[in-house]
Design an enzyme around this catalytic site. Structure first.
Site, PDB file in Angstrom:
ATOM      1  N   GLU A 123       9.292  20.308 -23.889  1.00  0.00           N
ATOM      2  CA  GLU A 123       8.558  20.570 -22.631  1.00  0.00           C
ATOM      3  C   GLU A 123       9.107  21.826 -21.943  1.00  0.00           C
ATOM      4  OE1 GLU A 123       5.882  18.881 -21.992  1.00  0.00           O
ATOM      5  OE2 GLU A 123       6.124  16.875 -22.863  1.00  0.00           O
TER       6      GLU A 123
ATOM      7  N   HIS B 281      -0.585  19.111 -26.568  1.00  0.00           N
ATOM      8  CA  HIS B 281      -0.644  17.651 -26.437  1.00  0.00           C
ATOM      9  C   HIS B 281      -1.825  17.008 -27.166  1.00  0.00           C
ATOM     10  CE1 HIS B 281       2.619  18.264 -23.713  1.00  0.00           C
ATOM     11  NE2 HIS B 281       2.672  16.988 -23.353  1.00  0.00           N
TER      12      HIS B 281
ATOM     13  N   ASN C  39      -1.100  20.489 -20.719  1.00  0.00           N
ATOM     14  CA  ASN C  39      -1.388  19.714 -21.921  1.00  0.00           C
ATOM     15  C   ASN C  39      -1.343  20.561 -23.187  1.00  0.00           C
ATOM     16  OD1 ASN C  39      -1.781  17.254 -20.619  1.00  0.00           O
ATOM     17  ND2 ASN C  39      -3.864  17.844 -20.029  1.00  0.00           N
TER      18      ASN C  39
ATOM     19  N   HIS D 270       8.086  11.851 -28.101  1.00  0.00           N
ATOM     20  CA  HIS D 270       7.005  12.645 -27.508  1.00  0.00           C
ATOM     21  C   HIS D 270       7.210  14.155 -27.750  1.00  0.00           C
ATOM     22  CE1 HIS D 270       3.888  13.770 -24.688  1.00  0.00           C
ATOM     23  NE2 HIS D 270       4.760  14.512 -24.020  1.00  0.00           N
TER      24      HIS D 270
ATOM     25  N   GLU E  35      -5.024  17.416 -11.091  1.00  0.00           N
ATOM     26  CA  GLU E  35      -5.364  17.760 -12.469  1.00  0.00           C
ATOM     27  C   GLU E  35      -6.840  18.051 -12.692  1.00  0.00           C
ATOM     28  OE1 GLU E  35      -4.542  16.188 -16.977  1.00  0.00           O
ATOM     29  OE2 GLU E  35      -3.147  15.679 -15.407  1.00  0.00           O
TER      30      GLU E  35
ATOM     31  N   LYS F 163       2.455  11.679 -10.807  1.00  0.00           N
ATOM     32  CA  LYS F 163       1.623  10.818 -11.653  1.00  0.00           C
ATOM     33  C   LYS F 163       2.417   9.562 -11.979  1.00  0.00           C
ATOM     34  CE  LYS F 163      -0.474  13.944 -14.805  1.00  0.00           C
ATOM     35  NZ  LYS F 163      -0.988  13.955 -16.175  1.00  0.00           N
TER      36      LYS F 163
ATOM     37  N   LYS G 113       6.812  23.659 -13.162  1.00  0.00           N
ATOM     38  CA  LYS G 113       5.967  22.469 -12.982  1.00  0.00           C
ATOM     39  C   LYS G 113       5.472  22.405 -11.530  1.00  0.00           C
ATOM     40  CE  LYS G 113       4.427  18.130 -13.871  1.00  0.00           C
ATOM     41  NZ  LYS G 113       4.461  16.933 -14.680  1.00  0.00           N
TER      42      LYS G 113
ATOM     43  N   ARG H  92      -3.724  22.451 -13.994  1.00  0.00           N
ATOM     44  CA  ARG H  92      -2.745  21.452 -14.431  1.00  0.00           C
ATOM     45  C   ARG H  92      -3.019  21.030 -15.884  1.00  0.00           C
ATOM     46  NH1 ARG H  92      -0.355  16.582 -10.613  1.00  0.00           N
ATOM     47  NH2 ARG H  92       1.125  15.783 -12.104  1.00  0.00           N
TER      48      ARG H  92
ATOM     49  N   ARG I 294       0.812  -1.238   0.000  1.00  0.00           N
ATOM     50  CA  ARG I 294       0.000   0.000   0.000  1.00  0.00           C
ATOM     51  C   ARG I 294       0.839   1.279   0.000  1.00  0.00           C
ATOM     52  NH1 ARG I 294      -2.888  -2.938   3.882  1.00  0.00           N
ATOM     53  NH2 ARG I 294      -4.673  -4.001   2.940  1.00  0.00           N
TER      54      ARG I 294
ATOM     55  N   HIS J  75      -0.421  14.113 -29.105  1.00  0.00           N
ATOM     56  CA  HIS J  75      -0.785  12.717 -28.826  1.00  0.00           C
ATOM     57  C   HIS J  75      -1.357  12.041 -30.072  1.00  0.00           C
ATOM     58  CE1 HIS J  75      -1.202  13.426 -24.214  1.00  0.00           C
ATOM     59  NE2 HIS J  75       0.005  13.004 -24.530  1.00  0.00           N
TER      60      HIS J  75
HETATM   61  N1  NAD Z   1       4.272  11.001 -14.977  1.00  0.00           N
HETATM   62  C1  NAD Z   1       4.215  12.071 -15.727  1.00  0.00           C
HETATM   63  O1  NAD Z   1       3.770  13.124 -15.289  1.00  0.00           O
HETATM   64  C2  NAD Z   1       4.748  12.004 -17.122  1.00  0.00           C
HETATM   65  C3  NAD Z   1       4.899  13.186 -17.865  1.00  0.00           C
HETATM   66  C4  NAD Z   1       5.440  13.101 -19.141  1.00  0.00           C
HETATM   67  C5  NAD Z   1       5.811  11.861 -19.664  1.00  0.00           C
HETATM   68  N2  NAD Z   1       5.639  10.735 -18.917  1.00  0.00           N
HETATM   69  C6  NAD Z   1       6.053   9.422 -19.433  1.00  0.00           C
HETATM   70  O2  NAD Z   1       7.465   9.445 -19.615  1.00  0.00           O
HETATM   71  C7  NAD Z   1       7.806   8.476 -20.603  1.00  0.00           C
HETATM   72  C8  NAD Z   1       8.852   9.051 -21.518  1.00  0.00           C
HETATM   73  O3  NAD Z   1       9.990   9.381 -20.772  1.00  0.00           O
HETATM   74  P1  NAD Z   1      11.404   9.689 -21.463  1.00  0.00           P
HETATM   75  O4  NAD Z   1      11.202  10.625 -22.587  1.00  0.00           O
HETATM   76  O5  NAD Z   1      12.338  10.046 -20.377  1.00  0.00           O
HETATM   77  O6  NAD Z   1      11.772   8.303 -22.171  1.00  0.00           O
HETATM   78  P2  NAD Z   1      12.580   7.011 -21.659  1.00  0.00           P
HETATM   79  O7  NAD Z   1      12.422   6.797 -20.233  1.00  0.00           O
HETATM   80  O8  NAD Z   1      12.209   5.922 -22.599  1.00  0.00           O
HETATM   81  O9  NAD Z   1      14.107   7.425 -21.949  1.00  0.00           O
HETATM   82  C9  NAD Z   1      14.500   7.709 -23.270  1.00  0.00           C
HETATM   83  C10 NAD Z   1      15.759   6.913 -23.668  1.00  0.00           C
HETATM   84  O10 NAD Z   1      16.900   7.491 -23.036  1.00  0.00           O
HETATM   85  C11 NAD Z   1      17.647   6.491 -22.353  1.00  0.00           C
HETATM   86  N3  NAD Z   1      18.302   7.158 -21.237  1.00  0.00           N
HETATM   87  C12 NAD Z   1      17.723   7.626 -20.117  1.00  0.00           C
HETATM   88  N4  NAD Z   1      18.606   8.340 -19.399  1.00  0.00           N
HETATM   89  C13 NAD Z   1      19.776   8.292 -20.062  1.00  0.00           C
HETATM   90  C14 NAD Z   1      21.069   8.846 -19.828  1.00  0.00           C
HETATM   91  N5  NAD Z   1      21.314   9.660 -18.807  1.00  0.00           N
HETATM   92  N6  NAD Z   1      22.047   8.578 -20.719  1.00  0.00           N
HETATM   93  C15 NAD Z   1      21.794   7.798 -21.820  1.00  0.00           C
HETATM   94  N7  NAD Z   1      20.602   7.279 -22.110  1.00  0.00           N
HETATM   95  C16 NAD Z   1      19.600   7.532 -21.246  1.00  0.00           C
HETATM   96  C17 NAD Z   1      16.620   5.449 -22.002  1.00  0.00           C
HETATM   97  O11 NAD Z   1      17.230   4.204 -21.774  1.00  0.00           O
HETATM   98  C18 NAD Z   1      15.732   5.452 -23.237  1.00  0.00           C
HETATM   99  O12 NAD Z   1      16.300   4.682 -24.254  1.00  0.00           O
HETATM  100  C19 NAD Z   1       6.527   8.067 -21.274  1.00  0.00           C
HETATM  101  O13 NAD Z   1       6.171   6.771 -20.852  1.00  0.00           O
HETATM  102  C20 NAD Z   1       5.496   9.074 -20.777  1.00  0.00           C
HETATM  103  O14 NAD Z   1       4.207   8.533 -20.691  1.00  0.00           O
HETATM  104  C21 NAD Z   1       5.112  10.784 -17.661  1.00  0.00           C
HETATM  105 ZN    ZN Z   2       4.400  16.007 -22.587  1.00  0.00          ZN
END
Ligand code: NAD
Ligand code: ZN
Length: 358
Positions: free
Chosen positions: A181, A244, A241, A261, A233, A139, A223, A237, A117, A248
């Site tokens: 972003e 987006h 978007n 993205h 949200e 999130k 943020k 918040r 939990r 998306h």
């Molecule tokens: N929770 C939220 O509020 C929120 C907001 C925006 C996006 N997201 C989520 O985030 C995800 C995307 O995240 P992302 O863009 O970080 O992608 P990711 O986590 O896939 O990382 C991108 C790539 O970079 C590599 N990598 C990471 N750090 C590295 C480093 N320091 N050196 C070398 N390589 C590195 C990873 O292995 C991967 O191949 C999506 O799933 C999306 O839904 C969540």
């Molecule tokens: Zn985004």
């Protein structure tokens, strides 16, 4: 090192921002129990797992390295981590460290929110996107075959450690994508910051240390401001978007392949800005500043030719933000001031897409 505090209803969450700040001292102050689980992926693990483990000599440290990729943000990897935690007899005092980009942050956040939990969670985001966006705000999510992020929770970490040193090894394309972003915060909240980004594009592209620190710190603060006002949200918040809805739809139309993205969001932001000129009298000067900043920072601004307008419209109407049967578009009155528009008809969106493609 800077400390930003995210004040939520129940807690004050420290967000540390700096360069080369992850240290033994920091961990021994932050972590209370004995057990630590580090979850990362194979790419990040290879680069940083041993370095992080060395900073935790007084704890019993276990680690898991999952495969790299969005498709592993799923229920079976989630279960695999839970199984590992149960087999290792972790109890409620375990601290889980999410070391990686947004995929790791979302998945591990969800694991931490559900194991017994809820257990302690530290985010160490290693991509620009994770540092300025996904690690802040609580999130968490995994994907379902029917859609992205359909299963998840709101769960705040105990702290976030944002160290810009990680960005040195980040692939160029991932870095550029994260900049979308960063630009978004300028567009929706901070005109001065947007102008500054526009004027320092070369130093940003060259990843100058002081410049990186500045963009990450300002973005994280923006943020935090939004999340503080609206943790779950319901209104402001939603301004995050911006760009987006079309973004998306572009990602979905391309089946999440061959476009990152931030690249999709860049195109979506320019489209939303153009709608804003038409619907909310956004000035041409503001529109031009947004377009020029995206271009200077090497982000795309045109919809990829292989996607049809019909497909985009279809996906825009499936967008999660479509509430009460209406497209909820975040638009701008001017840079720094957003409004939600629910009156735009699909026909109009399609017409604008035609113009937008040029
Ligand atoms: N929770 C939220 O509020 C929120 C907001 C925006 C996006 N997201 C989520 O985030 C995800 C995307 O995240 P992302 O863009 O970080 O992608 P990711 O986590 O896939 O990382 C991108 C790539 O970079 C590599 N990598 C990471 N750090 C590295 C480093 N320091 N050196 C070398 N390589 C590195 C990873 O292995 C991967 O191949 C999506 O799933 C999306 O839904 C969540
Ligand atoms: Zn985004």
């Amino acid at each position: 090192m800077k400390k930003i505090t995210l004040k939520t209803k129940n807690n004050n969450i420290p967000i540390f921002v700096g360069n080369k700040i992850v240290s033994k001292k920091m961990f021994s102050t932050l972590i209370k129990g004995k057990d630590v689980l580090i979850v990362t992926n194979k790419t990040v693990g290879k680069l940083y797992l041993n370095k992080i483990k060395k900073l935790l000599p007084s704890f019993t440290v276990k680690s898991i390295q999952i495969s790299d990729g969005e498709k592993y943000k799923n229920i079976s990897v989630f279960s695999k981590i839970q199984d590992f935690m149960i087999k290792n007899n972790f109890d409620r005092d375990v601290t889980v460290i999410a070391l990686g980009g947004g995929v790791i942050g979302d998945l591990v956040g969800f694991v931490a929110s559900t194991f017994m939990r809820g257990v302690k969670l530290i985010h160490i985001p290693t991509t620009l996107l994770a540092q300025v966006d996904s690690s802040i705000g609580g999130k968490t999510a995994i994907n379902h075959p029917n859609g992205k992020n359909l299963i998840g929770s709101f769960y705040q970490p105990n702290c976030v450690i944002i160290d810009t040193e990680f960005l040195k090894t980040l692939p160029e394309k991932e870095f550029t994508s994260g900049l979308a972003e960063v630009i978004k915060y300028g567009v929706i909240k901070n005109h001065k910051f947007l102008r500054w980004l526009n004027n320092h594009a070369n130093e940003i592209i060259n990843k100058k240390k002081s410049i990186l620190l500045k963009i990450v710190e300002i973005s994280a603060k923006e943020k935090v401001n939004v999340v503080t006002k609206d943790e779950h949200e319901s209104d402001v918040r939603a301004f995050l978007n911006f760009g987006h809805t079309l973004g998306h739809a572009i990602e979905a139309s391309m089946k999440y392949k061959n476009i990152l993205h931030g690249e999709a969001i860049s195109i979506g932001m320019l489209y939303a800005s153009m709608l804003s000129v038409e619907k909310n009298n956004l000035s041409i000067e503001d529109f031009n500043l947004i377009e020029s900043t995206l271009k200077k920072l090497k982000l795309p601004t045109k919809v990829p030719t292989k996607i049809t307008n019909k497909n985009l419209i279809k996906h825009m109407s499936f967008d999660k933000k479509k509430k009460g049967g209406k497209n909820r578009f975040v638009l701008l009155e001017r840079i720094g001031f957003c409004v939600i528009n629910t009156t735009i008809k699909e026909k109009y969106l399609e017409e604008m897409l035609k113009v937008f493609r040029g």
